[in-house]
Design an enzyme around this catalytic site. Structure first.
Site, PDB file in Angstrom:
ATOM      1  N   GLY A   1       0.846  -1.198   0.000  1.00  0.00           N
ATOM      2  CA  GLY A   1       0.000   0.000   0.000  1.00  0.00           C
ATOM      3  C   GLY A   1       0.879   1.245   0.000  1.00  0.00           C
ATOM      4  O   GLY A   1       1.936   1.254   0.619  1.00  0.00           O
TER       5      GLY A   1
ATOM      6  N   GLU B   1       5.200  -5.019   5.677  1.00  0.00           N
ATOM      7  CA  GLU B   1       5.509  -6.402   6.062  1.00  0.00           C
ATOM      8  C   GLU B   1       5.539  -7.364   4.868  1.00  0.00           C
ATOM      9  O   GLU B   1       6.448  -8.162   4.747  1.00  0.00           O
ATOM     10  CB  GLU B   1       4.540  -6.909   7.134  1.00  0.00           C
TER      11      GLU B   1
ATOM     12  N   ASP C   1       0.651   1.853   9.065  1.00  0.00           N
ATOM     13  CA  ASP C   1       0.271   1.015  10.216  1.00  0.00           C
ATOM     14  C   ASP C   1       1.353   0.975  11.306  1.00  0.00           C
ATOM     15  O   ASP C   1       1.068   0.612  12.446  1.00  0.00           O
ATOM     16  CB  ASP C   1      -0.017  -0.416   9.757  1.00  0.00           C
TER      17      ASP C   1
ATOM     18  N   ARG D   1      -4.322  -2.906  10.376  1.00  0.00           N
ATOM     19  CA  ARG D   1      -4.741  -4.251   9.990  1.00  0.00           C
ATOM     20  C   ARG D   1      -4.489  -5.263  11.108  1.00  0.00           C
ATOM     21  O   ARG D   1      -5.391  -5.980  11.514  1.00  0.00           O
ATOM     22  CB  ARG D   1      -3.928  -4.613   8.739  1.00  0.00           C
TER      23      ARG D   1
END
Ligand code: F6P
Length: 342
Positions: free
Chosen positions: A10, A103, A127, A171
């Site tokens: 993203g 990640e 995040d 998330r």
């Protein structure tokens, strides 16, 4: 040297600042040529590139998004993927690859590193869940955007005596929810690390409203989940990359609050607004420092490393260690957040 760079996963504010920093130091200081790969790993899979030089990077520092484009494609989605990536790398006669991602992208970067690709990772994501670093860039910007939204919701909530449920991204972990929740004076914060009991949430809201203030702000991370057996939720959809498509937990939480307490409740889902637009000054500085350290790491032959913020300083850490575990909200910060609940 000839060095490749990609941005994967993203997007987030600060990606362009990393690209600009890499190009600036590479060209001016080292005399390198930088090859930009389009749309993350897809650029290496399909050999789609864009030349990058100082001229091309003018005006990029404050611009959100990424001029290179991004995607969640990964070499390991295809049987011949890693081979295609290696072939593209060799075709361009590259000496190293800087991979900027969260990640998923970094895990894949590590695997490609294990196959012999000389890689350096740069951690990005709003995040803030990448391990081994105190901060990923993009997070500070997202927290600012979410905090501003919460500030605005206070006045309308108070005017109507309502409960406002605000959903933010996050998330697997609740960094944005916790930071923006504390900064915005939230009544309650729900994060993935701490499954919530909707009954207790409603009891706390009732106690608060009985004491006097008739407005409440509940901040919920998109990945927050109810404790086992307390609330039934629909299974999230899965996108083409195998990712759960999150978003909507706030609607479930709001309708339960309204049904159980009788308080009028409204929902705000901030979504991709948190990822768009110009990075904060902090994110611009962190991205620039990460970019400089990454190109230096390539020149030092420090492959298989990730640049990271530790004790206020940008350092290099083994990428494999950084991706081993996601970084949850600091327990001390969570305890501090709870002091302000209801
Ligand atoms: O980059 C991380 C993230 O912003 C998550 O917080 C969110 O769940 C996800 O990306 C959304 O991804 P997409 O852009 O695919 O909807």
């Amino acid at each position: 040297m000839r060095v490749g760079i990609l941005t994967g996963g993203g997007d987030c504010p600060g990606l362009n600042a990393v690209i600009r920093a890499v190009v600036r130091k590479a060209e001016r200081h080292y005399g390198d040529t930088i090859v930009g790969f389009i749309d993350g790993w897809k650029g290496l899979l399909d050999d789609i590139t864009m030349p990058l030089d100082i001229e091309r990077c003018r005006g990029l520092l404050p611009r959100g998004g990424t001029v290179l484009g991004t995607s969640r494609y990964q070499p390991f989605m295809y049987d011949d993927g890693p081979e295609r990536v290696m072939a593209t790398f060799a075709r361009h006669e590259l000496d190293g690859l800087i991979s900027v991602g969260g990640e998923g992208t970094l895990a894949c970067t590590n695997e490609m590193g294990a196959l012999g690709l000389p890689v350096v990772g740069v951690p990005k994501t709003i995040d803030n869940d990448v391990g081994g670093t105190e901060m990923t860039f993009g997070f500070d910007t997202a927290v600012h955007i979410a905090t501003e939204a919460i500030d605005r919701l206070h006045t309308t909530a108070e005017s109507h005596d309502r409960v406002m449920v605000v959903e933010v991204m996050g998330r697997h972990v609740g960094h944005i929810a916790t930071w923006a929740g504390i900064a915005g004076g939230a009544t309650m914060i729900l994060i993935p690390e701490e499954p919530f009991d909707i009954g207790s949430v409603c009891d706390s809201l009732i106690r608060r409203h009985e004491r006097g203030p008739f407005a409440s702000i509940v901040v919920v991370a998109e990945g927050a989940r109810p404790a086992e057996g307390t609330l039934t939720m629909a299974e999230p959809e899965i996108d083409q990359y195998g990712h759960q498509r999150l978003g909507g937990i706030a609607t479930v939480v709001a309708s339960e609050i309204e049904a159980r307490t009788g308080y009028e409740t409204r929902v705000t889902i901030l979504g991709h607004v948190q990822r768009g637009g110009t990075p904060t000054a902090f994110d611009r500085v962190l991205s620039s420092w990460y970019g400089i350290e990454a190109i230096d790491a390539v020149h030092d032959g420090d492959f298989g490393s990730m640049v990271a913020l530790q004790n206020g300083e940008v350092v290099r850490r083994p990428l494999a260690e950084c991706i081993a575990e996601l970084k949850p909200v600091h327990p001390g910060l969570w305890e501090a957040a709870k002091v302000f609940f209801a």
